[in-house]
Design a protein around this motif. Structure first.
Motif, mmCIF file in Angstrom:
data_model
loop_
_atom_site.group_PDB
_atom_site.id
_atom_site.type_symbol
_atom_site.label_atom_id
_atom_site.label_comp_id
_atom_site.label_asym_id
_atom_site.label_seq_id
_atom_site.Cartn_x
_atom_site.Cartn_y
_atom_site.Cartn_z
ATOM 1 N N THR A 119 -15.734 -21.370 127.646
ATOM 2 C CA THR A 119 -15.019 -19.881 127.910
ATOM 3 C C THR A 119 -13.906 -19.652 127.042
ATOM 4 O OG1 THR A 119 -15.603 -20.062 130.248
ATOM 5 C CG2 THR A 119 -13.938 -18.337 129.682
ATOM 6 N N LEU A 120 -13.411 -20.592 126.655
ATOM 7 C CA LEU A 120 -12.092 -20.371 125.902
ATOM 8 C C LEU A 120 -12.601 -20.326 124.390
ATOM 9 C CD1 LEU A 120 -9.406 -23.137 127.151
ATOM 10 C CD2 LEU A 120 -9.420 -20.649 127.194
ATOM 11 N N ARG A 121 -13.868 -20.964 124.155
ATOM 12 C CA ARG A 121 -14.288 -20.882 122.554
ATOM 13 C C ARG A 121 -14.934 -19.726 122.429
ATOM 14 N NH1 ARG A 121 -14.879 -24.424 119.087
ATOM 15 N NH2 ARG A 121 -16.377 -24.214 117.425
ATOM 16 N N TRP A 122 -15.656 -18.990 123.361
ATOM 17 C CA TRP A 122 -16.575 -17.912 123.184
ATOM 18 C C TRP A 122 -16.190 -16.572 123.926
ATOM 19 C CZ3 TRP A 122 -18.865 -18.566 118.863
ATOM 20 C CH2 TRP A 122 -19.346 -19.566 118.486
ATOM 21 N N VAL A 123 -15.054 -16.526 124.430
ATOM 22 C CA VAL A 123 -14.518 -15.155 125.128
ATOM 23 C C VAL A 123 -13.332 -14.496 124.519
ATOM 24 C CG1 VAL A 123 -13.722 -13.939 127.145
ATOM 25 C CG2 VAL A 123 -15.421 -15.893 127.489
ATOM 26 N N PRO A 124 -13.852 -13.401 123.648
ATOM 27 C CA PRO A 124 -12.493 -13.043 122.716
ATOM 28 C C PRO A 124 -11.360 -12.834 123.113
ATOM 29 C CG PRO A 124 -14.743 -12.048 122.249
ATOM 30 C CD PRO A 124 -15.006 -12.767 123.571
ATOM 31 N N VAL A 178 -26.449 -18.719 120.825
ATOM 32 C CA VAL A 178 -27.166 -18.363 122.172
ATOM 33 C C VAL A 178 -27.309 -19.753 123.652
ATOM 34 C CG1 VAL A 178 -28.623 -16.537 121.434
ATOM 35 C CG2 VAL A 178 -29.638 -18.849 121.472
ATOM 36 N N LYS A 179 -26.775 -20.775 122.735
ATOM 37 C CA LYS A 179 -26.472 -21.714 123.935
ATOM 38 C C LYS A 179 -25.317 -22.134 124.108
ATOM 39 C CE LYS A 179 -30.474 -24.204 121.382
ATOM 40 N NZ LYS A 179 -30.806 -25.529 120.329
ATOM 41 N N ARG A 180 -24.384 -20.904 123.704
ATOM 42 C CA ARG A 180 -22.669 -21.611 124.130
ATOM 43 C C ARG A 180 -22.302 -21.785 125.351
ATOM 44 N NH1 ARG A 180 -24.355 -16.369 123.614
ATOM 45 N NH2 ARG A 180 -23.307 -14.595 124.513
ATOM 46 N N TYR A 181 -23.235 -21.134 126.304
ATOM 47 C CA TYR A 181 -22.955 -21.524 127.703
ATOM 48 C C TYR A 181 -23.932 -22.321 128.775
ATOM 49 C CZ TYR A 181 -19.610 -17.442 127.017
ATOM 50 O OH TYR A 181 -18.799 -16.783 126.439
ATOM 51 N N ASP A 182 -24.527 -22.936 127.805
ATOM 52 C CA ASP A 182 -25.331 -23.989 128.473
ATOM 53 C C ASP A 182 -24.703 -24.996 129.067
ATOM 54 O OD1 ASP A 182 -27.505 -22.626 127.271
ATOM 55 O OD2 ASP A 182 -28.134 -24.351 126.072
#
Length: 184
Positions: free
Chosen positions: A77-82, A177-181
């Protein structure tokens, strides 16, 4: 694109260039891994968010110091939620993107067609600046993810994934596209 969004794209491109150049002074010795243009569900505002590996680590450490568990879900979440990122054009006074956002808010048409034109203009602006080499040295381009995002909207994953496919290499897109796997 209609005339509004043709002119808007030029303004947006200039604003992102200006703000990114100024913002880069704040993270000049850090490693950028993602840049996003973020809008709301009506595509009525826009801002730029940037994160670095070092900024991400500081955010993880902050949450740990506040007693939150350090989990893979939190890290994703911290990595990919702007909204969780360290840097944005909001750090700049004045921000050129804030001016462009006001232009966007003043338009009369907020239809789905208008929203689509916003996404097209934003994508083309990022593509142009990427091709000009603004964001990173070309040798490191495959370590950077560009995408569009939208807050408070059920379409967020679709918009992020679609834009990431248009704006990045196939290998960067496949990783994105695998960011939340890790989230079950």
């Amino acid at each position: 694109m209609n005339n509004f969004f043709t002119a808007f794209q030029k303004e947006l491109t200039h604003a992102v260039h200006t703000d990114f150049t100024k913002l880069a002074q704040q993270f000049k010795s850090e490693t950028i891994y993602a840049i996003a243009l973020v809008t709301d569900s009506d595509a009525g505002t826009v801002y730029m968010a940037v994160n670095t590996e070092e900024g991400l680590q500081r955010k993880i450490e902050y949450y740990k110091s506040e007693g939150y568990p350090d989990t893979e879900t939190r890290r994703a979440t911290l990595r990919w939620v702007p909204d969780e990122w360290t840097y944005s054009d909001g750090d700049l006074k004045p921000s050129q993107l804030a001016k462009v956002s006001r232009i966007l808010m003043e338009r009369e048409d907020y239809s789905e067609e208008s929203q689509s034109e916003f996404y097209e203009a934003a994508t083309e602006a990022l593509q142009q600046l990427d091709q000009e080499g603004l964001f990173i040295d070309n040798a490191l381009r495959d370590q950077l993810t560009l995408f569009l995002s939208v807050v408070d909207d059920d379409r967020v994953d679709a918009i992020e994934n679609y834009s990431a496919k248009l704006l990045n290499s196939e290998s960067v897109y496949e990783q994105f596209v695998k960011r939340y796997d890790v989230i079950s």
